[in-house]
Motif scaffolding. Structure first.
Motif, PDB file in Angstrom:
ATOM      1  N   HIS A  32      62.825 -92.110   2.944  1.00  0.00           N
ATOM      2  CA  HIS A  32      61.448 -92.572   2.807  1.00  0.00           C
ATOM      3  C   HIS A  32      61.327 -94.086   2.879  1.00  0.00           C
ATOM      4  CE1 HIS A  32      62.440 -93.741  -1.352  1.00  0.00           C
ATOM      5  NE2 HIS A  32      63.195 -92.652  -1.326  1.00  0.00           N
ATOM      6  N   ASP A  33      62.401 -94.807   2.512  1.00  0.00           N
ATOM      7  CA  ASP A  33      62.302 -96.264   2.420  1.00  0.00           C
ATOM      8  C   ASP A  33      61.981 -96.901   3.772  1.00  0.00           C
ATOM      9  OD1 ASP A  33      64.759 -95.380   3.295  1.00  0.00           O
ATOM     10  OD2 ASP A  33      65.905 -96.321   1.684  1.00  0.00           O
ATOM     11  N   PHE A  34      62.638 -96.444   4.852  1.00  0.00           N
ATOM     12  CA  PHE A  34      62.337 -96.968   6.185  1.00  0.00           C
ATOM     13  C   PHE A  34      60.857 -96.778   6.516  1.00  0.00           C
ATOM     14  CE2 PHE A  34      66.488 -97.236   8.743  1.00  0.00           C
ATOM     15  CZ  PHE A  34      67.252 -97.437   7.605  1.00  0.00           C
ATOM     16  N   VAL A  35      60.351 -95.579   6.216  1.00  0.00           N
ATOM     17  CA  VAL A  35      58.974 -95.243   6.583  1.00  0.00           C
ATOM     18  C   VAL A  35      57.990 -96.033   5.736  1.00  0.00           C
ATOM     19  CG1 VAL A  35      57.332 -93.354   6.868  1.00  0.00           C
ATOM     20  CG2 VAL A  35      59.770 -92.954   7.263  1.00  0.00           C
ATOM     21  N   GLU A  36      58.274 -96.184   4.449  1.00  0.00           N
ATOM     22  CA  GLU A  36      57.388 -96.964   3.579  1.00  0.00           C
ATOM     23  C   GLU A  36      57.282 -98.405   4.053  1.00  0.00           C
ATOM     24  OE1 GLU A  36      58.380 -94.297  -0.424  1.00  0.00           O
ATOM     25  OE2 GLU A  36      59.537 -96.093   0.062  1.00  0.00           O
ATOM     26  N   ALA A  37      58.418 -99.007   4.426  1.00  0.00           N
ATOM     27  CA  ALA A  37      58.390-100.388   4.935  1.00  0.00           C
ATOM     28  C   ALA A  37      57.590-100.470   6.228  1.00  0.00           C
ATOM     29  CB  ALA A  37      59.814-100.896   5.144  1.00  0.00           C
ATOM     30  N   ALA A  38      57.775 -99.482   7.103  1.00  0.00           N
ATOM     31  CA  ALA A  38      57.062 -99.490   8.378  1.00  0.00           C
ATOM     32  C   ALA A  38      55.555 -99.361   8.170  1.00  0.00           C
ATOM     33  CB  ALA A  38      57.574 -98.362   9.276  1.00  0.00           C
ATOM     34  N   LEU A  39      55.133 -98.491   7.251  1.00  0.00           N
ATOM     35  CA  LEU A  39      53.707 -98.301   6.997  1.00  0.00           C
ATOM     36  C   LEU A  39      53.096 -99.531   6.329  1.00  0.00           C
ATOM     37  CD1 LEU A  39      53.667 -94.574   5.803  1.00  0.00           C
ATOM     38  CD2 LEU A  39      52.934 -95.488   8.009  1.00  0.00           C
ATOM     39  N   MET A  40      53.832-100.161   5.418  1.00  0.00           N
ATOM     40  CA  MET A  40      53.321-101.382   4.800  1.00  0.00           C
ATOM     41  C   MET A  40      53.155-102.482   5.840  1.00  0.00           C
ATOM     42  SD  MET A  40      55.446-101.377   1.217  1.00  0.00           S
ATOM     43  CE  MET A  40      54.810-102.965   0.692  1.00  0.00           C
ATOM     44  N   ARG A  41      54.128-102.590   6.742  1.00  0.00           N
ATOM     45  CA  ARG A  41      53.988-103.606   7.791  1.00  0.00           C
ATOM     46  C   ARG A  41      52.827-103.272   8.721  1.00  0.00           C
ATOM     47  NH1 ARG A  41      52.366-106.617  10.285  1.00  0.00           N
ATOM     48  NH2 ARG A  41      53.228-108.191  11.678  1.00  0.00           N
ATOM     49  N   ARG A  42      52.618-101.989   9.010  1.00  0.00           N
ATOM     50  CA  ARG A  42      51.471-101.596   9.826  1.00  0.00           C
ATOM     51  C   ARG A  42      50.159-102.026   9.166  1.00  0.00           C
ATOM     52  NH1 ARG A  42      50.021 -95.296  11.123  1.00  0.00           N
ATOM     53  NH2 ARG A  42      49.385 -95.371   8.916  1.00  0.00           N
ATOM     54  N   TRP A  56      56.794-102.896  16.589  1.00  0.00           N
ATOM     55  CA  TRP A  56      57.936-102.461  17.398  1.00  0.00           C
ATOM     56  C   TRP A  56      59.266-102.668  16.689  1.00  0.00           C
ATOM     57  CZ3 TRP A  56      61.938-105.562  19.188  1.00  0.00           C
ATOM     58  CH2 TRP A  56      61.743-106.938  19.143  1.00  0.00           C
ATOM     59  N   VAL A  57      59.362-103.683  15.814  1.00  0.00           N
ATOM     60  CA  VAL A  57      60.606-103.885  15.071  1.00  0.00           C
ATOM     61  C   VAL A  57      60.809-102.746  14.072  1.00  0.00           C
ATOM     62  CG1 VAL A  57      61.837-105.411  13.481  1.00  0.00           C
ATOM     63  CG2 VAL A  57      60.589-106.376  15.408  1.00  0.00           C
ATOM     64  N   SER A  58      59.729-102.238  13.481  1.00  0.00           N
ATOM     65  CA  SER A  58      59.846-101.076  12.590  1.00  0.00           C
ATOM     66  C   SER A  58      60.369 -99.872  13.353  1.00  0.00           C
ATOM     67  CB  SER A  58      58.492-100.752  11.958  1.00  0.00           C
ATOM     68  OG  SER A  58      58.019-101.817  11.169  1.00  0.00           O
ATOM     69  N   ARG A  59      59.939 -99.703  14.579  1.00  0.00           N
ATOM     70  CA  ARG A  59      60.457 -98.602  15.401  1.00  0.00           C
ATOM     71  C   ARG A  59      61.945 -98.811  15.697  1.00  0.00           C
ATOM     72  NH1 ARG A  59      55.612 -96.102  17.049  1.00  0.00           N
ATOM     73  NH2 ARG A  59      53.894 -97.556  17.465  1.00  0.00           N
ATOM     74  N   VAL A  60      62.327-100.074  15.917  1.00  0.00           N
ATOM     75  CA  VAL A  60      63.750-100.368  16.168  1.00  0.00           C
ATOM     76  C   VAL A  60      64.591 -99.987  14.952  1.00  0.00           C
ATOM     77  CG1 VAL A  60      65.408-102.238  16.513  1.00  0.00           C
ATOM     78  CG2 VAL A  60      63.331-102.147  17.899  1.00  0.00           C
TER      79      VAL A  60
END
Length: 635
Positions: free
Chosen positions: A337-347, A397-401
Motif C-alpha cells: 500500500h505504501d507505494f500507492v499511498e505515495a503515488a496518490l498523495m503526489r497526484r 510519471w515518476v510514481s509510475r516508474v
C-alpha cells in the motif's frame, strides 16, 4: 464502513485506552478518475528535469552500447528465434543493472558533496515544534514485550528532547490471536506505569482487521486524525531517536506543500551471519543508492511504509485506498500500500521527499534467508498487484516508474534463469546439430560462444559484471570518505574483507533467491494468495531437518545438474558453475548464515560490522536493556 464519508463506527476488541475522538474524513480514491495537481512542487530541485534526463538518458545510452556489443557477438552465428529471445532478455536485464549503476553514481557525488534539502541540518540546534504529532506503531501478532520495549525507548528518547508534550503515541493492534491480544493489554498497562504516560500513550485492537496495516492506519485517521497535523508511522521493530523525529516534524511544519518525508532506516541488531550481511550491506551500499534515488526523485520520492512522517490532512484527502477489482492475488486489498499511498498523495499535489542523511532511524532485518524469502513472497504479490494500479489516471510519471521498478524487481529472477537456459540451448540447435553426435564432442555453451567471438564475449561479460558490482564499490568508497563510518565498519581493510565476504555469500545465495522468487512469480500468476503472517524478528535458529525439507530438493537438483554437465563436458560444467554451486550448497550456506555462533565469531573479528556496534546510540542501548528485562517477565 462507508469509506467515502468515514461515518461508520469502528469496533475495538478488548480494553482500549484512547483519547477523545477527532474524526477526519478519508474518502476512498478512484483509480479510474483523477488529475495530477501541482506538476512542479515548490520543494522540487530547480534542475530536476536535467537530473532525470541524465539518469534515464545515460541508462539508455549504456544499454544501447551493450546491445550493440551483444549483437556483434550473436551475428557471427546468425540471429534466429533463440538468439532474438536471448538478446531481448539481455537488453532488459542490462538496462536494469545500468539504471542502478547510474543512480548510484549520482548518489556517490551527492553523498560526497553533503547535499541537504528541506532545511534539515543534522548538526544544527534542535528546532522547537509548534504542533502535535502522533506516533503510530501498528502490530500484528507480535511479541508485545519486545515491541513495547522498543516503543518505550522511543518515548524516552523523545522525552529527552524536552518536547514530549508535542507527541502522543498509539499502539494500533491488528492481532488476531486472543492470547497475544490479552498479553498486549497487560504489557501496555506496565508500559503506562513505567513511563507515567497516561494521557499520552494509547492502545486499541481492532475487532475487524480488514485492509491489514493500511486499513488499520486509515481507521485511526478517520477517528483521531483531526487532532494531529502530522503522524509518524513506525513498524513493530522500528526505533528512532527523538532528535530525528523532531527534525522530521519540524521540516514538515516549515514546508506546507510537503505531504511525506521518508527517512532511511539502518538495519541493526543482527545476531546471525545472514542478519549481519543485511545490515552491513544496508549501511555500506545503502546510502549511495538512497542518495541517488533521492537526487533524481526530487519531490516525487517513494514511501516504504514506516519510519516516515506524513501530513495527516494530505493522507486523509488523497490516500484512501479502494479495493482492487477481481479475485486474489491481484484483486482485493492493496498489499504494498505504501507505494500507492505515495503515488496518490503526489497526484493530489503533495510533495514526497526522502532524506537519507539523517542518522537515527533504525529497523531490524530478518535473521535468516528463509525468513527473508517468506516476507519476500508477500512483497512479490504486493508488487505484482501494482500492475492494476500503475495505469491509474493522473499519476505522476515518476510514481509510475516506482511501481514498474517494483514489478520488474521480481521478474528479473525468472529472466536471469531464462537467459542462462537459452544461452545453453542455442549451441544445441545452432545449424541443426545432431545432439547424440554432439554429446561425444566438446559440447558447451562456453566453447560455442568463444567460437563466435571470444574477445566480444569476454567484453560483454566484463562490462556487465562491472556495471553490476560497481554500486558496491561506490558504497565502499563513500564509506572510506567518512572517518566515523570507516572506523565503525572495522577500518578500511576489514571493511574491504567484509565487502568481499558479503559479495561471495550473496553470490552463493543468488541461485536460491532466483529459484524462490521465480516460483513466487509463478504462484502469483497462477492465482495463489500469500496470506498474512507475523514476521520473525530475532530468533535465527533453524534446524538442519527444516533446512533439508526446505532446500534439500534444490541442493540435489544442483548436484545432479552439475554432474550431468560435467559428464557432457567440463567446460559446460564451468559455464553452469555459478548457478550449480549455489544450488548444491543451498543447505549448508543457509544453515551457516542462519547461525548465531557464526555471527558472533564475525562480530568478535569485526567483520560485517556497522558503526552502531562499536558506538551504539542511546536509543538502541535502552531498547536492548528494556527488551532483555521484558523478556523474562511472564505474559
Amino acid at each position: 464502513m462507508t469509506a467515502g464519508q468515514g461515518t461508520a463506527v469502528a469496533v475495538d476488541a478488548g480494553n482500549a485506552v484512547l483519547p477523545a475522538e477527532h474524526p477526519l474524513p478519508m474518502p476512498e480514491q478512484s483509480l479510474r478518475q483523477g488529475r495530477l495537481q501541482g506538476r512542479r512542487q515548490d520543494t522540487s530541485p530547480p534542475n530536476i528535469a536535467w537530473r532525470r534526463l541524465y539518469v534515464f538518458g545515460t541508462t539508455i545510452a549504456m544499454t544501447l552500447v551493450a546491445t550493440w556489443m551483444m549483437v556483434q557477438v550473436l551475428a557471427r552465428g546468425g540471429i534466429g528465434v533463440l538468439e532474438a529471445c536471448l538478446l531481448g532478455l539481455f537488453v532488459l536485464l542490462f538496462a536494469w543493472v545500468a539504471l542502478s549503476f547510474v543512480s548510484s553514481l549520482a548518489g556517490l557525488q551527492a553523498l560526497l558533496r553533503g547535499r541537504r534539502k528541506l532545511g534539515i541540518h543534522p548538526d544544527a540546534p534542535l528546532p522547537e515544534l509548534r504542533s502535535r504529532t502522533a506516533l503510530l506503531m501498528p502490530t500484528y501478532n507480535e511479541d508485545p514485550r519486545r515491541m513495547m520495549a522498543g516503543l518505550q525507548a522511543i518515548y524516552e528518547s523523545v522525552a529527552a528532547t524536552g518536547q514530549l508534550d508535542r507527541f502522543d503515541f498509539f499502539v494500533l493492534s491488528d492481532t488476531t490471536r486472543a492470547a497475544i491480544g490479552e498479553a498486549e493489554e497487560q504489557v501496555f498497562a506496565r508500559l503506562l506505569a513505567a513511563t507515567g504516560g497516561a494521557g499520552r500513550l494509547f492502545y486499541r485492537r481492532r475487532a475487524d482487521n480488514s485492509g491489514r496495516k493500511a486499513g488499520n492506519i486509515a481507521d485511526w485517521v478517520r477517528r483521531f486524525g483531526g487532532a494531529y497535523p502530522q503522524m509518524l508511522i513506525l513498524d513493530a521493530d522500528s526505533l528512532m531517536t527523538g532528535e530525528v523525529i523532531v527534525r522530521l516534524v519540524s521540516a514538515m511544519e516549515n514546508h506546507p506543500g510537503v505531504g511525506l518525508i521518508q527517512s532511511l532506516p539502518s538495519v541493526v541488531g543482527g545476531r546471525t551471519a545472514f542478519a549481519r550481511m543485511q545490515q552491513f550491506g544496508g549501511r555500506v551500499y545503502g546510502p549511495v543508492m538512497a542518495y541517488g534515488v533521492a537526487w533524481w526523485h526530487g519531490a516525487e520520492s517513494n514511501y516504504w511504509g514506516h519510519n516516515a512522517v506524513i501530513r495527516t490532512r494530505a493522507f486523509a484527502e488523497q490516500a484512501g485506498l479502494p479495493e482492487l477489482p477481481g479475485r486474489k492475488p491481484f484483486g482485493g486489498h492493496v498489499l504494498s500500500h505504501d507505494f500507492v499511498e505515495a503515488a496518490l498523495m503526489r497526484r493530489g499535489g503533495w510533495a514526497a521527499h526522502m532524506v537519507p542523511y539523517l542518522h537515527g532511524s533504525y529497523e531490524e532485518g530478518p535473521p535468516t534467508l528463509t525468513d527473508l524469502l517468506i516476507r519476500d513472497r508477500r512483497w512479490c504479490q504486493g508488487n505484482l498487484q501494482h500492475s492494476k494500479v500503475v495505469g491509474s489516471a493522473g499519476l505522476h510519471w515518476v510514481s509510475r516508474v516506482h511501481m514498474l521498478i517494483g514489478i520488474g524487481h521480481y521478474f528479473t529472477a525468472p529472466m536471469w534463469a531464462m537467459l542462462m537456459l537459452i544461452g545453453m540451448a542455442i549451441p544445441l540447435f545452432q545449424g541443426g546439430i545432431d545432439l547424440a553426435e554432439e554429446l561425444h564432442l566438446r559440447l558447451s555453451p562456453l566453447h560455442y560462444w568463444r567460437g563466435l567471438d571470444e574477445r566480444g564475449v569476454l567484453w560483454v561479460f566484463v562490462v556487465t559484471m562491472a556495471v553490476l558490482l560497481a554500486p558496491k564499490a561506490m558504497g565502499y568508497v563513500a564509506m572510506l570518505a567518512s572517518r566515523k563510518e570507516r572506523s565503525g565498519c572495522g577500518g578500511a581493510l576489514r571493511a574491504l574483507l567484509s565487502v568481499l565476504l558479503e559479495t561471495v555469500l550473496a553470490a552463493l545465495m543468488a541461485p536460491v533467491v532466483m529459484y524462490v522468487q521465480s516460483r513466487g512469480v509463478a504462484e502469483v500468476l497462477s492465482g495463489r494468495d500469500s496470506g498474512w503472517d507475523a514476521q520473525q524478528r530475532d530468533d535465527g535458529s533453524v534446524s538442519w531437518a527444516a533446512l533439508l525439507r526446505s532446500y534439500g530438493g534444490l541442493s540435489m537438483f544442483g548436484v545432479a545438474m552439475g554432474a550431468m554437465a560435467y559428464a557432457v563436458s567440463p567446460s559446460l560444467a564451468a559455464w553452469m558453475a555459478p548457478v550449480v554451486i549455489g544450488m548444491a550448497l543451498a543447505v549448508p550456506v543457509v544453515g551457516i548464515t542462519s547461525s548465531r555462533k557464526v555471527g558472533d565469531w564475525l562480530r568478535r573479528h569485526r567483520l560485517l560490522s556497522i558503526p552502531e556496534e562499536s558506538v551504539p546510540p542511546p536509543v538502541l542501548v535502552r531498547a536492548a536493556e528494556l527488551r532483555a528485562a521484558a523478556m523474562v517477565e511472564p505474559l
